[in-house]
Design a protein around this motif. Structure first.
Motif, mmCIF file in Angstrom:
data_model
loop_
_atom_site.group_PDB
_atom_site.id
_atom_site.type_symbol
_atom_site.label_atom_id
_atom_site.label_comp_id
_atom_site.label_asym_id
_atom_site.label_seq_id
_atom_site.Cartn_x
_atom_site.Cartn_y
_atom_site.Cartn_z
ATOM 1 N N LEU A 135 38.946 44.544 39.824
ATOM 2 C CA LEU A 135 39.713 43.292 39.847
ATOM 3 C C LEU A 135 41.245 43.490 39.364
ATOM 4 O O LEU A 135 41.981 43.004 40.007
ATOM 5 N N GLU A 136 41.204 44.397 38.269
ATOM 6 C CA GLU A 136 42.544 44.534 37.869
ATOM 7 C C GLU A 136 43.513 45.316 38.546
ATOM 8 O O GLU A 136 44.791 44.699 38.726
ATOM 9 N N ARG A 137 43.040 46.354 39.235
ATOM 10 C CA ARG A 137 43.955 46.967 40.113
ATOM 11 C C ARG A 137 44.300 46.356 41.303
ATOM 12 O O ARG A 137 45.503 46.451 41.461
ATOM 13 N N THR A 138 43.250 45.744 41.730
ATOM 14 C CA THR A 138 43.547 44.826 43.033
ATOM 15 C C THR A 138 44.569 43.541 42.619
ATOM 16 O O THR A 138 45.402 43.360 43.657
ATOM 17 N N ARG A 139 44.314 42.897 41.770
ATOM 18 C CA ARG A 139 45.438 41.941 41.360
ATOM 19 C C ARG A 139 46.875 42.448 41.012
ATOM 20 O O ARG A 139 47.645 41.750 41.883
ATOM 21 N N ALA A 140 47.059 43.716 40.691
ATOM 22 C CA ALA A 140 48.389 44.171 40.534
ATOM 23 C C ALA A 140 48.604 44.615 41.744
ATOM 24 O O ALA A 140 49.907 44.553 42.219
ATOM 25 N N ALA A 141 47.923 45.245 42.879
ATOM 26 C CA ALA A 141 48.267 45.628 44.249
ATOM 27 C C ALA A 141 48.520 44.562 45.022
ATOM 28 O O ALA A 141 49.642 44.557 45.932
ATOM 29 N N VAL A 142 47.880 43.523 44.759
ATOM 30 C CA VAL A 142 48.237 42.211 45.685
ATOM 31 C C VAL A 142 49.592 41.688 45.245
ATOM 32 O O VAL A 142 50.401 41.356 46.067
ATOM 33 N N GLU A 143 49.821 41.604 43.928
ATOM 34 C CA GLU A 143 51.345 40.967 43.526
ATOM 35 C C GLU A 143 52.232 41.753 43.945
ATOM 36 O O GLU A 143 53.268 41.358 44.389
ATOM 37 N N GLN A 144 52.349 43.196 44.012
ATOM 38 C CA GLN A 144 53.162 44.165 44.432
ATOM 39 C C GLN A 144 53.321 44.180 45.921
ATOM 40 O O GLN A 144 54.537 43.942 46.290
ATOM 41 N N GLN A 145 52.293 43.937 46.674
ATOM 42 C CA GLN A 145 52.525 43.754 48.204
ATOM 43 C C GLN A 145 53.162 42.551 48.584
ATOM 44 O O GLN A 145 54.285 42.549 49.502
#
Length: 330
Positions: free
Chosen positions: A57-67
């Motif tokens: 969850l945490e890594r995916t949240r960060a990846a979505v935000e950066q994308q």
């Protein structure tokens, strides 16, 4: 479980988690990135596969935000992001999937597909916009790797979960993924004062024991005002509950029995929660049972006719408890 039951349960699980993730950004519509976030915390095979690949969850949240930030920058837009807030869906209660997210969910249940989380994930990683593929690449994996690991995992399907009725009690079991270590989840569950944080049927607790040992009891009061501010209709006989701790194995398992002193013929609720370390957090196994009081006579024919409703209510309760525990740490 039947295909319809599986698809319905999956839609409920993913829609709730997706709505919660969207609400952190003040959004009331869910897209395919919210669907991916919801899948990362699913306890179905799809969630386990993603977490095994490091898509938590945490890594995916960060990846979505950066994308999203990079997509805006490519268009010359460099707006300062306000940042995510807390989950507010339960206060607002409004949410819809957009068309492309709905299309993924529909395709996952179409034809011979089961509509479970694995089917949703398969459709999601081959969705044509390229958004999910780009997010996965940021997380060090690819749609192909996701599909290959799903193929391996689905060779050993989990046994179906059904409610059981032995004439004296109706019981069921389910599991949830919580994005926190076992010690933190245990600290939440083992503290009677924190029960309203995860059992949303209760608004407050009283008569707390000095020593939380086996046999300890306390009083819990029904939630009178919903998170959205609306008053709750509460049966006067169910306003006050008595909770008894009947088993406690630190960081492993805890069990309570709930009775309603003002309604002596009401069924008792027995709930046991077991904790297991898992990739990206804790696997929470929830076992719930409604036990008929000895003074209450059962009607076999009526019980048989009501079994589908009882099965649904047990499943719904377990899903809500699992979701509420997870929400505390998100």
């Amino acid at each position: 479980m039947s295909k319809l039951t599986v698809a319905t349960a999956t839609m409920y699980e993913l829609s709730l988690a997706g709505a919660e993730e969207a609400s952190r950004l003040g959004e009331q519509s869910g897209d395919i990135d919210h669907l991916l976030l919801a899948l990362t915390i699913s306890e179905q095979v799809a969630g386990q596969v993603l977490r095994a690949l490091g898509v938590d969850l945490e890594r995916t949240r960060a990846a979505v935000e950066q994308q999203h930030a990079d997509q805006l920058a490519s268009l010359g837009v460099r707006a300062a992001a306000s940042g995510p807030g807390r989950i507010t869906f339960h206060e607002r209660g409004e949410f819809d999937w957009n068309d492309r997210a709905l299309d993924v969910l529909r395709r996952a249940a179409k034809g011979g597909k089961r509509g479970d989380a694995a089917a949703v994930l398969r459709e999601l990683v081959q969705e044509g916009s390229g958004l999910i593929e780009a997010i996965l690449q940021r997380l060090g994996t690819t749609p192909q790797q996701v599909r290959e690991l799903l193929d391996q995992a689905e060779r050993y399907p989990a046994p179906p979960n059904r409610a059981a009725d032995n004439g004296r009690s109706i019981s069921g079991a389910g599991a949830a993924h919580v994005t926190a270590p076992v010690a933190e989840v245990w600290a939440l569950l083992s503290d009677p004062a924190r029960m309203p944080e995860w059992d949303l049927g209760f608004g407050r607790v009283d008569d707390l024991p000095d020593d939380v040992a086996l046999g300890a009891t306390w009083t819990a009061y029904a939630l009178e005002t919903a998170p959205n501010g609306k008053p709750q209709r509460i049966n006067s006989e169910r306003r006050r509950a008595r909770i008894e701790l009947v088993e406690s194995e630190p960081t492993t398992a805890i069990e309570w029995i709930t009775t309603w002193p003002d309604s002596p013929t009401s069924n008792k609720r027995r709930m046991r929660i077991e904790l297991e370390p898992a990739a990206g957090g804790t696997r929470v196994v929830i076992r719930a049972a409604w036990e008929r009081m000895s003074s209450r006579r059962g009607i076999p024919l009526l019980r048989w006719a009501m079994r589908p409703l009882y099965s649904f209510m047990i499943w719904l309760q377990i899903s809500q408890i699992g979701g509420s525990i997870g929400r505390v740490f998100r």
